[in-house]
Design a protein around this motif. Structure first.
Motif, short mmCIF file in Angstrom:
data_model
loop_
_atom_site.label_atom_id
_atom_site.label_comp_id
_atom_site.label_asym_id
_atom_site.label_seq_id
_atom_site.Cartn_x
_atom_site.Cartn_y
_atom_site.Cartn_z
N ILE A 15 57.53 42.64 48.32
CA ILE A 15 58.16 43.55 47.53
C ILE A 15 57.24 44.61 46.79
CG2 ILE A 15 60.37 42.33 47.30
CD1 ILE A 15 59.40 41.80 44.43
N ARG A 16 55.66 44.15 46.89
CA ARG A 16 54.89 45.14 46.05
C ARG A 16 53.43 44.55 46.99
NH1 ARG A 16 54.94 45.50 40.10
NH2 ARG A 16 56.63 47.02 40.77
N SER A 17 52.60 45.75 47.40
CA SER A 17 51.31 45.41 47.41
C SER A 17 50.33 46.62 46.82
CB SER A 17 51.01 45.80 49.00
OG SER A 17 49.87 45.57 49.30
N ALA A 18 49.54 46.32 45.83
CA ALA A 18 48.74 47.17 45.12
C ALA A 18 47.06 46.99 45.44
CB ALA A 18 48.87 47.08 43.64
N ASN A 19 46.40 48.04 45.51
CA ASN A 19 45.01 47.79 45.60
C ASN A 19 44.48 47.63 44.14
OD1 ASN A 19 44.66 47.94 48.34
ND2 ASN A 19 44.27 50.16 48.07
#
Length: 121
Positions: free
Chosen positions: A20-24
């Motif tokens: 539901i989320r991917s963040a660098n």
């Protein structure tokens, strides 16, 4: 939730059976993470020697602290003591406190490893 060598935080939903989320999170590999109890904040250990606080509600880094002289390799949370422990490739363990919304995290004490060789935590 997971972090990895690609410097990404990934959040998965078990009920939705998908990411539901991917963040660098920075440019360096990430080693470990824990979610603080009763808060939507996670603590991330990074190979750039930092501990990073990430707010899941707002989807952003809320604090970065230079924690060690080498990569942060592991994190642990003390439920009763409400303290965070971080271990590093610099062969130290540090204990952290002050997770109130208005406080920054601060070292409570640094416990030096008693090692006669180049072992890492």
């Amino acid at each position: 939730m997971s972090v990895g060598y690609d410097a990404k935080l990934k959040v998965f939903s078990i009920s939705l059976k998908r990411q539901i989320r991917s963040a660098n999170i920075g440019n360096m590999p990430l080693s470990s993470l824990i979610q603080l109890p009763n808060m939507n904040v996670i603590v991330i250990g990074s190979f750039d020697n930092n501990i990073i606080l990430y707010d899941l509600d707002f989807g952003k880094v809320i604090q970065t602290v230079i924690a060690h002289e080498d990569a942060v390799t592991c994190l642990a949370w003390g439920k009763k003591s409400k303290l965070l422990a971080s271990g590093s490739s610099d062969c130290t363990v540090k204990i952290w406190k002050s997770f109130a919304e208005t406080d920054i995290i601060k070292p409570l004490e640094c416990l030096e490893s008693q090692l006669d060789h180049n072992s890492q935590l």
